[in-house]
Scaffold this motif. Structure first.
Motif, mmCIF file in Angstrom:
data_model
loop_
_atom_site.group_PDB
_atom_site.id
_atom_site.type_symbol
_atom_site.label_atom_id
_atom_site.label_comp_id
_atom_site.label_asym_id
_atom_site.label_seq_id
_atom_site.Cartn_x
_atom_site.Cartn_y
_atom_site.Cartn_z
ATOM 1 N N SER A 296 0.815 -1.217 0.000
ATOM 2 C CA SER A 296 0.000 0.000 0.000
ATOM 3 C C SER A 296 0.853 1.273 0.000
ATOM 4 O O SER A 296 0.466 2.285 -0.607
ATOM 5 N N SER A 297 2.009 1.236 0.669
ATOM 6 C CA SER A 297 2.876 2.419 0.692
ATOM 7 C C SER A 297 3.417 2.730 -0.695
ATOM 8 O O SER A 297 3.505 3.905 -1.097
ATOM 9 N N TYR A 298 3.781 1.683 -1.437
ATOM 10 C CA TYR A 298 4.304 1.892 -2.787
ATOM 11 C C TYR A 298 3.211 2.409 -3.715
ATOM 12 O O TYR A 298 3.450 3.272 -4.563
ATOM 13 N N LEU A 299 1.988 1.900 -3.556
ATOM 14 C CA LEU A 299 0.856 2.393 -4.349
ATOM 15 C C LEU A 299 0.577 3.856 -4.014
ATOM 16 O O LEU A 299 0.258 4.661 -4.903
ATOM 17 N N ASP A 300 0.691 4.199 -2.733
ATOM 18 C CA ASP A 300 0.487 5.587 -2.318
ATOM 19 C C ASP A 300 1.490 6.514 -2.999
ATOM 20 O O ASP A 300 1.119 7.587 -3.501
ATOM 21 N N THR A 301 2.760 6.100 -3.025
ATOM 22 C CA THR A 301 3.784 6.916 -3.689
ATOM 23 C C THR A 301 3.433 7.128 -5.160
ATOM 24 O O THR A 301 3.484 8.254 -5.675
ATOM 25 N N TYR A 302 3.082 6.039 -5.837
ATOM 26 C CA TYR A 302 2.758 6.132 -7.258
ATOM 27 C C TYR A 302 1.526 7.010 -7.484
ATOM 28 O O TYR A 302 1.502 7.871 -8.375
ATOM 29 N N LEU B 157 -7.841 6.175 -8.509
ATOM 30 C CA LEU B 157 -7.942 4.715 -8.585
ATOM 31 C C LEU B 157 -6.819 4.037 -7.807
ATOM 32 O O LEU B 157 -7.050 3.083 -7.053
ATOM 33 N N ILE B 158 -5.588 4.532 -7.987
ATOM 34 C CA ILE B 158 -4.427 3.923 -7.314
ATOM 35 C C ILE B 158 -4.497 4.149 -5.810
ATOM 36 O O ILE B 158 -4.267 3.225 -5.006
ATOM 37 N N LEU B 159 -4.854 5.379 -5.404
ATOM 38 C CA LEU B 159 -4.897 5.689 -3.971
ATOM 39 C C LEU B 159 -6.042 4.955 -3.276
ATOM 40 O O LEU B 159 -5.909 4.527 -2.114
ATOM 41 N N LEU C 93 -5.398 10.851 -0.698
ATOM 42 C CA LEU C 93 -6.651 10.551 -1.402
ATOM 43 C C LEU C 93 -7.629 11.712 -1.271
ATOM 44 O O LEU C 93 -8.327 12.059 -2.241
ATOM 45 N N SER C 94 -7.681 12.318 -0.097
ATOM 46 C CA SER C 94 -8.588 13.465 0.085
ATOM 47 C C SER C 94 -8.191 14.619 -0.833
ATOM 48 O O SER C 94 -9.054 15.317 -1.389
ATOM 49 N N GLU C 95 -6.888 14.840 -1.023
ATOM 50 C CA GLU C 95 -6.417 15.888 -1.920
ATOM 51 C C GLU C 95 -6.817 15.592 -3.368
ATOM 52 O O GLU C 95 -7.198 16.496 -4.122
ATOM 53 N N ALA C 96 -6.737 14.301 -3.733
ATOM 54 C CA ALA C 96 -7.126 13.923 -5.097
ATOM 55 C C ALA C 96 -8.637 14.113 -5.292
ATOM 56 O O ALA C 96 -9.077 14.609 -6.339
ATOM 57 N N TYR C 97 -9.434 13.746 -4.288
ATOM 58 C CA TYR C 97 -10.883 13.960 -4.367
ATOM 59 C C TYR C 97 -11.196 15.454 -4.511
ATOM 60 O O TYR C 97 -12.075 15.856 -5.287
ATOM 61 N N TRP D 239 0.424 9.410 -5.572
ATOM 62 C CA TRP D 239 0.763 10.806 -5.256
ATOM 63 C C TRP D 239 1.532 11.453 -6.409
ATOM 64 O O TRP D 239 1.328 12.632 -6.714
ATOM 65 N N ILE D 240 2.394 10.693 -7.036
ATOM 66 C CA ILE D 240 3.136 11.213 -8.198
ATOM 67 C C ILE D 240 2.173 11.503 -9.348
ATOM 68 O O ILE D 240 2.266 12.554 -10.018
ATOM 69 N N LEU D 241 1.225 10.590 -9.586
ATOM 70 C CA LEU D 241 0.210 10.822 -10.629
ATOM 71 C C LEU D 241 -0.584 12.087 -10.316
ATOM 72 O O LEU D 241 -0.921 12.877 -11.223
ATOM 73 N N PHE D 242 -0.915 12.292 -9.044
ATOM 74 C CA PHE D 242 -1.612 13.517 -8.625
ATOM 75 C C PHE D 242 -0.781 14.746 -8.961
ATOM 76 O O PHE D 242 -1.301 15.735 -9.502
ATOM 77 N N LYS D 243 0.514 14.672 -8.637
ATOM 78 C CA LYS D 243 1.397 15.818 -8.913
ATOM 79 C C LYS D 243 1.503 16.087 -10.416
ATOM 80 O O LYS D 243 1.692 17.229 -10.839
ATOM 81 N N GLN D 244 1.372 15.024 -11.222
ATOM 82 C CA GLN D 244 1.449 15.170 -12.668
ATOM 83 C C GLN D 244 0.130 15.621 -13.280
ATOM 84 O O GLN D 244 0.052 15.868 -14.485
ATOM 85 N N GLY D 245 -0.923 15.712 -12.467
ATOM 86 C CA GLY D 245 -2.227 16.139 -12.963
ATOM 87 C C GLY D 245 -3.111 15.033 -13.478
ATOM 88 O O GLY D 245 -4.204 15.283 -13.993
#
Length: 543
Positions: free
Chosen positions: A464-470, A485-487, A505-509, A472-478
């Motif tokens: 789950s930590s590795y998925l969170d990193t990925y 989905l990943i988070l 996840l809340s930031e992405a929402y 979060w990077i997708l979030f930063k990339q827009g």
């Protein structure tokens, strides 16, 4: 075994001869009116034939020729449907892996002899092996228990099968099995496990005391009793038992006794134990042991009672016994102390041996972990650097050093350290993930961060930590939809909810204009980490 055989008659043939050919004419069958019983001679002869088949079948079964044995037993069935024969056929079918047929023939045996204990026991085992249901097997074992309440194999089976369904029933059967087995170590261990499961500490201690009284010279029974006293904080009794046998026990036995006691005291963090330790410390100092492990256990207990100078003396004595063969065990012991959060005891032990084993990198590395956990980051950097000085290929030290440099905003140094770690272990998922996250937090080289995160996930896809990193990077990339989905998957598969994953996840929402989801998810994060100012501020802004 006595076998009764029942025969059948056939038409008798009359043979007449003439000069050209034989004419065979059937006589009238006796069975057309009423079958006549076999003569005693015929019955004895057929019983003898069946017995020969039975002996032949038994011999074939004995040497493992089960298929041939089945055929031989089936020949016996031509003469008599005997329960024992069906039972034996069931045994042979089980031996060749045909469970359904084994059950069928064993059940036929029980129809003929419903109180056959071997057949009942065999059917119970077959039900467990082939149907995987506990209740039918338990019912069969209870039928045997009603016939013979002292049969050890049945008591053990009922106890083991009852553990998950009814621990109280398991206790009842284990009590009888323990006495019947003469306090067998294996049964004591299993029974003890059930008592611990139901938190019956008094019965657990009583069990170990009874086993010890039954086998007073058995070192294993002593070890279990000492462990019981130690776990349930009856330290005085544990010390007393050890001292009774200290002069005659082997070093290996004393090592187990004292280490069990020392770790129980440290982990339980029972301040009442300090008085008891102080009572026995003088005898520890006089004890003429040449065991490195025993001396370190003495040092741990002295440290725990606040007698650091005495602990240092024990470490000095133990260091004179230490050699290169001691290092792996010392490192393992150091990790065990850290895992159990033993604080200054772990620090004293690791620091001492860091100075004693001056070429080994593990001890300064572990000192780095201690100082990093204590937020003494500059000291931690020094220790990690010392570990690398001792071994330039110590990848864990490079990785930890990289994280601390990045924490101090010394990004070039941090990136370089992560690069060294990955050069040594390019397929280490933790290094890939941590470097990716470090890059993402400063929104630097997001493409490189994405590639590192993807590699970490490819190596450990359900982390789950590795998925969170990925994510979060997708979030930063827009890439918000994919990030969600990943988070969401990271949240779904994590064993314990993580505040940081929920925050991401809340930031992405929020970015996706799903305000209600963003608000509820951030509230969950705040429940886990209620003093996090970032979460508090985010929740206030979302109202």
């Amino acid at each position: 075994m006595s076998i009764l055989f029942y025969g059948c008659a056939s038409s008798t043939l009359e043979i007449t001869e003439n000069p050209r050919k034989k004419i065979v004419k059937p006589l009238n069958s006796f069975f057309r009116e009423q079958p006549l019983p076999l003569s005693k001679a015929d019955s004895a002869r057929m019983s003898h034939i069946a017995l020969e088949y039975y002996i032949q079948a038994s011999e074939l079964e004995l040497v493992g020729k089960y298929s041939d044995a089945i055929l031989a037993y089936q020949r016996v069935l031509r003469f008599d449907s005997n329960a024992a024969v069906f039972y034996s056929i069931g045994k042979c079918y089980n031996a060749i892996g045909q469970g359904d047929l084994a059950i069928e023939f064993t059940e036929k045996s029980l129809k003929l002899d419903s109180v056959s204990i071997p057949a009942l026991e065999q059917l119970a085992i077959l039900k467990l092996q082939n149907i995987k249901e506990l209740e039918p097997a338990i019912d069969l074992y209870k039928r045997i228990y009603a016939l013979d309440s002292n049969r050890l194999s049945v008591l053990i089976a009922l106890a083991e099968l009852s553990e998950s369904i009814s621990p109280e029933s398991a206790v009842f059967y284990y009590k009888k099995a323990i006495v019947k087995s003469g306090y067998d170590d294996e049964q004591v261990r299993k029974y003890g496990g059930v008592l611990l499961q139901i938190r019956d500490s008094l019965s657990y201690i009583s069990l170990m005391e009874n086993q010890y009284n039954f086998h007073p010279e058995n070192s294993r029974s002593r070890a279990l009793l000492i462990e019981a006293y130690s776990v349930f904080k009856e330290y005085d009794k544990a010390f007393t038992i050890i001292e009774q046998f200290a002069g005659t026990s082997l070093d290996e036995e004393l090592e187990e006794y004292y280490q069990t006691l020392a770790f129980s005291i440290i982990i339980n963090k029972d301040t009442n134990s300090i008085t008891i330790i102080d009572k026995f410390l003088p005898s520890f100092e006089k004890f003429p042991t040449l065991s490195w492990k025993v001396l370190n256990s003495f040092a741990f207990m002295a440290d725990y009672s606040g007698k650091k100078s005495i602990a240092e003396k024990f470490y000095e004595r133990s260091s004179r016994l230490a050699d290169s063969l001691t290092i792996p065990y010392a490192v393992s012991l150091a990790y065990e102390l850290l895992r159990n959060n033993t604080g200054f005891i772990a620090e004293h032990f690791i620091s001492f041996y860091s100075h004693h084993f001056t070429q080994n990198p593990s001890f300064p590395f572990l000192m780095g972990i201690i100082n990093s956990n204590n937020k003494q980051y500059s000291e931690a950097i020094s220790y990690y650097s010392e570990a690398i000085k001792r071994d330039a290929e110590y990848a864990d030290a490079w990785s930890e050093l990289g994280s601390l440099y990045i924490r101090n905003n010394e990004f070039p140094k941090g990136d370089s350290c992560y690069g060294q770690a990955l050069a040594l272990e390019p397929d280490n998922p933790l290094y890939n993930n941590n470097f990716a996250y470090a890059l993402s937090e400063r929104s630097s080289e997001l493409y490189k961060a994405q590639e590192l995160a993807k590699k970490a996930i490819s190596l450990d896809p359900e982390n789950s930590s590795y998925l969170d990193t990925y994510g979060w990077i997708l979030f930063k990339q827009g890439n918000i939809n994919k990030a969600i989905l990943i988070l969401e998957k990271a949240v779904r598969i994590t064993r314990e909810q993580s505040a940081i994953i929920l925050y991401h996840l809340s930031e992405a929402y929020k970015q996706a204009n799903e305000d209600d989801k963003a608000h509820s998810t951030l509230k969950k994060a705040l429940l886990i980490d209620p003093e996090n100012l970032l979460y508090i501020k985010g929740l206030e802004n979302s109202k």
